[in-house]
Design an enzyme around this catalytic site. Structure first.
Site, short mmCIF file in Angstrom:
data_model
loop_
_atom_site.label_atom_id
_atom_site.label_comp_id
_atom_site.label_asym_id
_atom_site.label_seq_id
_atom_site.Cartn_x
_atom_site.Cartn_y
_atom_site.Cartn_z
N LYS A 22 36.35 -71.64 74.95
CA LYS A 22 37.01 -72.92 75.89
C LYS A 22 36.44 -73.26 76.76
O LYS A 22 36.14 -72.13 77.56
CB LYS A 22 38.23 -72.43 75.48
CG LYS A 22 39.54 -73.50 76.47
CD LYS A 22 40.69 -73.17 76.02
CE LYS A 22 42.09 -74.21 77.11
NZ LYS A 22 43.27 -73.41 76.40
N SER A 53 46.25 -76.94 73.98
CA SER A 53 45.35 -77.33 74.88
C SER A 53 43.73 -76.83 73.98
O SER A 53 42.43 -77.67 74.54
CB SER A 53 44.90 -77.28 76.03
OG SER A 53 45.23 -75.81 76.34
N SER A 92 48.73 -72.82 73.60
CA SER A 92 47.39 -73.40 73.49
C SER A 92 46.60 -72.85 72.60
O SER A 92 46.07 -73.09 71.86
CB SER A 92 46.84 -72.99 75.12
OG SER A 92 47.42 -74.72 75.52
N1 GLN Z 1 51.39 -77.59 75.74
C1 GLN Z 1 51.90 -76.34 76.67
C2 GLN Z 1 51.69 -77.56 78.53
O1 GLN Z 1 51.00 -78.20 78.20
C3 GLN Z 1 51.04 -75.22 76.85
C4 GLN Z 1 49.52 -75.44 77.32
C5 GLN Z 1 48.78 -73.79 77.14
O2 GLN Z 1 49.05 -73.15 77.00
N2 GLN Z 1 48.18 -73.99 78.12
O3 GLN Z 1 52.15 -76.62 78.74
#
Ligand code: GLN
Length: 475
Positions: free
Chosen positions: A78, A153, A177
């Site tokens: 990532k 994400s 994510s």
């Molecule tokens: N969807 C969650 C957020 O937007 C989780 C994101 C993540 O785990 N980085 O904060």
């Protein structure tokens, strides 16, 4: 297709010289060339270095060097993990041209294990989102249906593994994510106990919940990859000394006698029928494998999303303060210092990141700190206590990962809170620091992957892996 193989299977073939390392890397880039114009799972590729590394690894294998299970295996990571000499954008205009001077600890560890980094994957800007649509570089498209999101994400990492653009990948999980994109793309996503993997060089979103995790084709790959990246690192004060990690041992131990709790309050009205069916089917499979089933409600899960977003945004507003156009990253041209700050942040950040910085600054401000941030911390404690109590009666909790399968791209529209609520099944594990993973469990009526979630007690990945191993064998 060679890239359909698991990472461990490839590692084995490389060791036995049935496949060459260069051949494996070439296969990855061939797949990327073919699919990337449509999928957009990568932000940056590093073909040159990957091929150079491949030559070196091949030489070591031919010389009979002592090598680990992933030696010579290509991996994607990532784009919020710092890579020395290779740009690291975090999906943001703010870091569009940022080239780190150092490697994240996990990068150091995968390289030490002989793995070959092929590129940096697409993600929601600063890991804020659950569709990969907030990326400055455009959304990643789901290999199972290109009009669909990969989730987020870590959408690019999930899509790259699912499409065969890579053998395995790393992501980060602050509120789901790793697990949610894994579910939407039909791969295995694992987030270990908070503190298992070093956050050194992981660009911070919400530090008290950020944790690096794995996206792989099967559970054994994920467990083995965690063994590579996990372990105490003095450079991260929150990383924990757990002794030698052997996550794979549990995979073959079966589910006999395992106490599995079905999260009943998760099976609510908003849940897509096929997702609920997958959870119940999984419960049945675990029972058939000898597990003892029970049902429970954590009770307070409706407060998990508000508490999560209050805390995550508070931490984000503080963590993202550093992007001021002075030290590194994007800088806007403006007439004086103050307007340079203002313009840099206005132009460098996208809408979602700005929304969260504003929300976070608000909940941390003097007049509202007690009413919002402090209260959210108390809710966090209650959620943790409820989980700890649940693990007196159960070894593993079973539930959904997300309310639906992969949503259509562009479908989120203006309803921001509805998007946040889709995280309700994944954020409790981050608030409580628990290990959790998503496992593919068939497809819905439209052929889109469905995932189920297993959650373990703190530092008890072994019990979670016993269930996961039994399920994989069952199928
Ligand atoms: N969807 C969650 C957020 O937007 C989780 C994101 C993540 O785990 N980085 O904060």
């Amino acid at each position: 297709m060679m890239t359909g193989m698991t990472a461990l299977a490839l590692g084995e073939k490389l060791k036995r010289k049935e496949i060459g390392v260069e051949e494996a890397v070439e296969a990855v880039f061939k797949e990327i060339e073919k699919r990337e114009p449509r999928l957009n799972c990568f932000i940056t590729l590093d073909r040159e270095r990957a091929l150079e590394d491949a030559g070196e690894k091949q030489k070591a294998i031919l010389q009979g060097a002592e090598t680990g299970p992933f030696f010579g295996v290509p991996i994607a990571v990532k784009d919020n993990l710092c890579t020395r000499g290779l740009r690291t954008t975090c999906g943001s205009r703010m870091l569009r041209d940022f080239v780190p001077a150092y490697d994240a600890e996990v990068i150091r560890r995968i390289r030490q294990a002989g793995m070959i980094l092929v590129g940096k994957t697409n993600m929601d800007e600063f890991a804020m989102g659950n569709t990969t649509e907030s990326s400055y570089f455009g959304p990643a498209r789901n290999p199972g249906g290109e009009e669909r999101s990969c989730g987020g994400s870590s959408g690019g990492s999930a899509g790259a593994v699912a499409s065969g653009e890579c053998f395995c990948a790393l992501g980060s999980d602050t509120g789901g994510s790793v697990r949610q994109p894994a579910a939407h793309c039909g791969v295995v996503g694992i987030k270990p106990t908070y503190g298992t993997v070093s956050r050194y060089g992981l660009i911070a979103y919400a530090s008290s919940m950020d944790q690096v995790g794995t996206l792989t084709k099967d559970v054994a790959d994920g467990a083995a990859l965690l063994e590579v990246i996990g372990g105490r690192d003095p450079k991260d004060a929150t990383s924990v000394e757990r002794g030698p990690l052997d996550f794979r041992k549990a995979l073959g131990q079966g589910a006999k006698g395992l106490r599995v709790g079905i999260l009943k309050d998760a099976l609510d009205a908003g849940l897509q029928r096929e997702v609920e069916a997958a959870v119940l089917r999984t419960a049945g499979e675990l029972e058939a494998a000898g597990a003892r089933l029970g049902e429970l409600s954590l009770g307070i899960t409706e407060y998990a999303v508000p508490a999560y977003y209050t805390i995550a945004c508070g931490e984000a507003s503080s963590n993202l303060e550093r992007y001021d156009g002075m030290k590194y990253g994007f800088r806007a041209q403006a007439k004086d210092l103050r307007s340079t700050y203002g313009e840099t942040r206005s132009q460098g950040f996208g809408a979602e990141v700005k929304r969260r910085i504003m929300l976070g600054t608000y909940v941390l401000s003097e007049g509202f700190y007690d009413a919002y941030y402090l209260r959210a911390l108390k809710v966090r404690r209650l959620i943790r206590d409820a989980c700890v109590k649940a693990f007196e009666d159960y070894d593993v909790l079973l539930g959904p990962v997300a309310p639906t399968t992969a949503p259509r791209l562009g479908g989120g529209g203006e309803n921001v809170t509805a998007g946040y609520l889709a995280d309700k099944y994944t954020v409790p594990a981050n608030l409580a620091g628990l290990p959790a993973m998503s496992l593919p469990c068939g497809t819905d009526g439209q052929g889109l992957p469905v995932g189920i979630q297993l959650t373990g007690n703190l530092f008890r990945e072994d019990l979670m892996f016993r269930a996961a191993g039994a399920l994989e064998k069952w199928r």
